[in-house]
Design a protein around this motif. Structure first.
Motif: not given
Length: 122
Positions: A36-60
């Protein structure tokens, strides 16, 4: 063709919760990382969270302890549970996935959804 479609955005008061969902459709061999990424008005797109196929997650750092990402490989879906929302979480949220098409000789690519608006009022 492969498509990603997000849903679940909306307007919520600060401190509230929303759950975003994203489903991948098409003739898919396998899905690797999803994010998941997000982009607020006037800002660059940023990574919010990611998950591997095995279910390992990483969060901003800015969502740790508040957001939880999960996936259902059988349904080609990923979700983002967002709690304790803050006005600064207001943005368009995008789902992305690293997908191998079926048959695999068609190759892999990074696919993006159209985005879903999340607005958090103070």
């Amino acid at each position: 063709q492969v498509h990603l479609v997000e849903s679940g955005g909306g307007l919520v008061q600060a401190g509230g919760s929303l759950r975003l969902s994203c489903v991948a459709s098409g003739i898919i061999f396998t899905i690797n990382d999803m994010a998941w990424y997000r982009q607020a008005p006037g800002k660059q797109r940023e990574l919010v969270a990611k998950i591997t196929s095995a279910g390992t997650t990483n969060y901003a750092d800015f969502v740790k302890g508040r957001f939880t990402m999960s996936r259902d490989n059988a349904k080609n879906t990923v979700s983002l549970q967002m709690n304790s929302l803050k006005p600064e979480d207001t943005a368009v949220y995008y789902c992305t996935a690293d997908i191998w098409r079926e048959p695999p000789r068609l190759g892999r690519g990074d696919y993006w959804g159209q985005g879903t608006q999340v607005t958090v009022s103070s």
